[in-house]
Scaffold this active site. Structure first.
Site, PDB file in Angstrom:
ATOM      1  N   SER A  65      -8.720   0.835  15.175  1.00 50.04           N
ATOM      2  CA  SER A  65      -8.364   0.021  16.349  1.00 50.04           C
ATOM      3  C   SER A  65      -8.882   0.765  17.569  1.00 50.04           C
ATOM      4  O   SER A  65      -9.139   1.978  17.499  1.00 50.04           O
ATOM      5  CB  SER A  65      -6.837  -0.091  16.426  1.00 50.04           C
ATOM      6  OG  SER A  65      -6.403  -0.437  17.729  1.00 50.04           O
ATOM      7  N   TYR A 117       1.713   3.276  16.487  1.00 54.32           N
ATOM      8  CA  TYR A 117       0.458   2.607  16.109  1.00 54.32           C
ATOM      9  C   TYR A 117      -0.744   3.475  16.489  1.00 54.32           C
ATOM     10  O   TYR A 117      -1.665   3.678  15.691  1.00 54.32           O
ATOM     11  CB  TYR A 117       0.408   1.245  16.816  1.00 54.32           C
ATOM     12  CG  TYR A 117      -0.753   0.364  16.413  1.00 54.32           C
ATOM     13  CD1 TYR A 117      -0.745  -0.306  15.190  1.00 54.32           C
ATOM     14  CD2 TYR A 117      -1.844   0.186  17.257  1.00 54.32           C
ATOM     15  CE1 TYR A 117      -1.805  -1.128  14.823  1.00 54.32           C
ATOM     16  CE2 TYR A 117      -2.906  -0.635  16.894  1.00 54.32           C
ATOM     17  CZ  TYR A 117      -2.880  -1.291  15.682  1.00 54.32           C
ATOM     18  OH  TYR A 117      -3.930  -2.101  15.321  1.00 54.32           O
ATOM     19  N   ALA A 160      -0.851   6.713  17.015  1.00 50.54           N
ATOM     20  CA  ALA A 160      -0.911   7.923  16.169  1.00 50.54           C
ATOM     21  C   ALA A 160      -1.491   7.575  14.804  1.00 50.54           C
ATOM     22  O   ALA A 160      -2.329   8.306  14.259  1.00 50.54           O
ATOM     23  CB  ALA A 160       0.487   8.524  16.020  1.00 50.54           C
ATOM     24  N   SER A 161      -1.067   6.433  14.252  1.00 50.61           N
ATOM     25  CA  SER A 161      -1.565   6.059  12.919  1.00 50.61           C
ATOM     26  C   SER A 161      -3.060   5.779  12.957  1.00 50.61           C
ATOM     27  O   SER A 161      -3.801   6.166  12.047  1.00 50.61           O
ATOM     28  CB  SER A 161      -0.803   4.830  12.376  1.00 50.61           C
ATOM     29  OG  SER A 161      -1.176   3.649  13.061  1.00 50.61           O
ATOM     30  N   LYS A 162      -3.524   5.131  13.998  1.00 51.76           N
ATOM     31  CA  LYS A 162      -4.947   4.763  14.054  1.00 51.76           C
ATOM     32  C   LYS A 162      -5.826   5.961  14.428  1.00 51.76           C
ATOM     33  O   LYS A 162      -6.949   6.085  13.928  1.00 51.76           O
ATOM     34  CB  LYS A 162      -5.152   3.593  15.026  1.00 51.76           C
ATOM     35  CG  LYS A 162      -4.478   2.292  14.572  1.00 51.76           C
ATOM     36  CD  LYS A 162      -5.024   1.786  13.239  1.00 51.76           C
ATOM     37  CE  LYS A 162      -4.470   0.409  12.878  1.00 51.76           C
ATOM     38  NZ  LYS A 162      -5.002  -0.106  11.605  1.00 51.76           N
ATOM     39  N   VAL A 180       0.815  -1.228   0.000  1.00 56.70           N
ATOM     40  CA  VAL A 180       0.000   0.000   0.000  1.00 56.70           C
ATOM     41  C   VAL A 180       0.845   1.274   0.000  1.00 56.70           C
ATOM     42  O   VAL A 180       0.323   2.364  -0.219  1.00 56.70           O
ATOM     43  CB  VAL A 180      -1.003   0.058   1.187  1.00 56.70           C
ATOM     44  CG1 VAL A 180      -2.092  -0.982   1.022  1.00 56.70           C
ATOM     45  CG2 VAL A 180      -0.303  -0.059   2.532  1.00 56.70           C
ATOM     46  N   ASN A 235      -7.575  -2.178   5.295  1.00 57.42           N
ATOM     47  CA  ASN A 235      -7.317  -3.043   6.446  1.00 57.42           C
ATOM     48  C   ASN A 235      -5.828  -3.302   6.661  1.00 57.42           C
ATOM     49  O   ASN A 235      -5.423  -3.676   7.757  1.00 57.42           O
ATOM     50  CB  ASN A 235      -8.074  -4.360   6.223  1.00 57.42           C
ATOM     51  CG  ASN A 235      -7.606  -5.458   7.154  1.00 57.42           C
ATOM     52  OD1 ASN A 235      -7.983  -5.501   8.326  1.00 57.42           O
ATOM     53  ND2 ASN A 235      -6.745  -6.353   6.652  1.00 57.42           N
TER      54      ASN A 235
END
Ligand SMILES: NC(=O)c1ccc[n+]([C@@H]2O[C@H](COP(=O)([O-])OP(=O)(O)OC[C@H]3O[C@@H](n4cnc5c(N)ncnc54)[C@H](OP(=O)(O)O)[C@@H]3O)[C@@H](O)[C@H]2O)c1
Length: 255
Positions: free
Chosen positions: A148, A161, A163-165, A67, A93
């Site tokens: 999440s 993780y 921060a990304s979500k 991606v 996803n």
């Protein structure tokens, strides 16, 4: 009523569709009638999922892509359009939470943060943007981002993780405003699900038990339990739902 949940005639892309939650989502969308394009880096895994869908009487085509590679992402969308005539549903996803991104912020390299943001957040945007024209041409254009509980609350020692979500949930809300009323954009926020991603966690008795103790439904989820809410959000049964983030967490965030 069940007709509203049908995805007959729709074409769905599922990134990270080779195993775990993505595999369950791909099978679930196909079961609801969609032609499905599972995509991920491991060709053998997505081909296995496409074979499984076809063996069940559905339509599928595996297209490998990272991606973070925009040419490869464009190829996924073009091949889906060529094979099935459009793209109606995008499920972002693909995601990861590597060991080098776990720890106290001062101990995690900026490169690790960048890599997690690149896949979990920028990758989702890349795929969505590449499919934008098709989504707008569709009668049922819908994007579902797999966030999440780490997109809703902070989690210790996982700031890349988280921060990304959180970014993915923010992206969901913003796109839902910009793309309404043609395209609906929603997210799901799974709690702890038994997959390769949580294998280490689940095999550690103390950690597994502490998660179960915090989860009102008293267990980890199975990947299939994330697929149902995604099928719902992709379908006309959710025709008045956009900009939302549905917690699928066994009650974890209700405490
Ligand atoms: N398991 C949980 O408890 C849980 C909880 C909340 C949210 N989630 C989220 O749910 C999603 C799926 O997680 P999972 O537990 O099913 O993990 P998983 O079993 O590790 O599967 C991850 C999938 O993403 C793909 N992927 C990873 N990096 C990629 C990239 N750069 N480009 C394309 N595909 C990529 C993987 O395939 P390749 O390696 O072949 O590319 C694989 O198909 C993730 O976004 C995760 O953050 C999981």
């Amino acid at each position: 009523m069940t007709e509203q949940f049908s995805l007959e005639g729709r074409v769905a892309i599922v990134t990270g569709g080779g195993r775990g939650i993505g595999r369950a989502i791909a099978l679930g969308l196909a079961d609801a009638g969609a032609a499905v394009v599972p995509s991920a880096r491991s060709a053998d895994e997505i081909e296995g999922v496409a074979d499984e869908i076809e063996a069940n009487g559905g339509d599928a085509m595996a297209v490998p892509a990272d991606v973070t590679d925009s040419d490869a992402v464009t190829d996924v969308i073009e091949r889906a359009d060529d094979a099935f005539g459009g793209v109606d549903v995008v499920v972002n996803n693909a995601g990861f939470n590597p060991d080098d991104a776990l720890g106290r912020p001062e101990d995690v390299a900026t490169e690790s943060l960048d890599r997690v943001l690149d896949v979990n957040l920028n990758g989702a945007y890349e795929v969505t943007a590449a499919a934008a024209d098709h989504l707008h041409e569709s009668d049922g254009g819908s994007v579902i981002n797999v966030a999440s509980v780490g997109g809703l609350v902070g989690l210790p020692r996982q700031h890349p993780y988280v921060a990304s979500k959180h970014g993915l949930v923010g992206l969901t809300k913003s796109l839902s405003l910009d793309w309404a009323p043609e395209v609906r954009v929603n997210a799901v926020a799974p709690g702890y699900v038994s997959t390769e991603l949580t294998e280490d966690l689940e095999s550690n008795d103390r950690l597994r038990q502490s998660i179960i103790d915090r989860t009102p439904l008293d267990r980890f989820a199975e990947p299939d339990e994330i697929a149902g809410p995604v099928v719902f959000l992709a379908s006309d049964a959710a025709s008045y739902v956009t900009g939302g983030c549905l917690a699928v967490d066994g009650g974890w965030t209700s405490r």
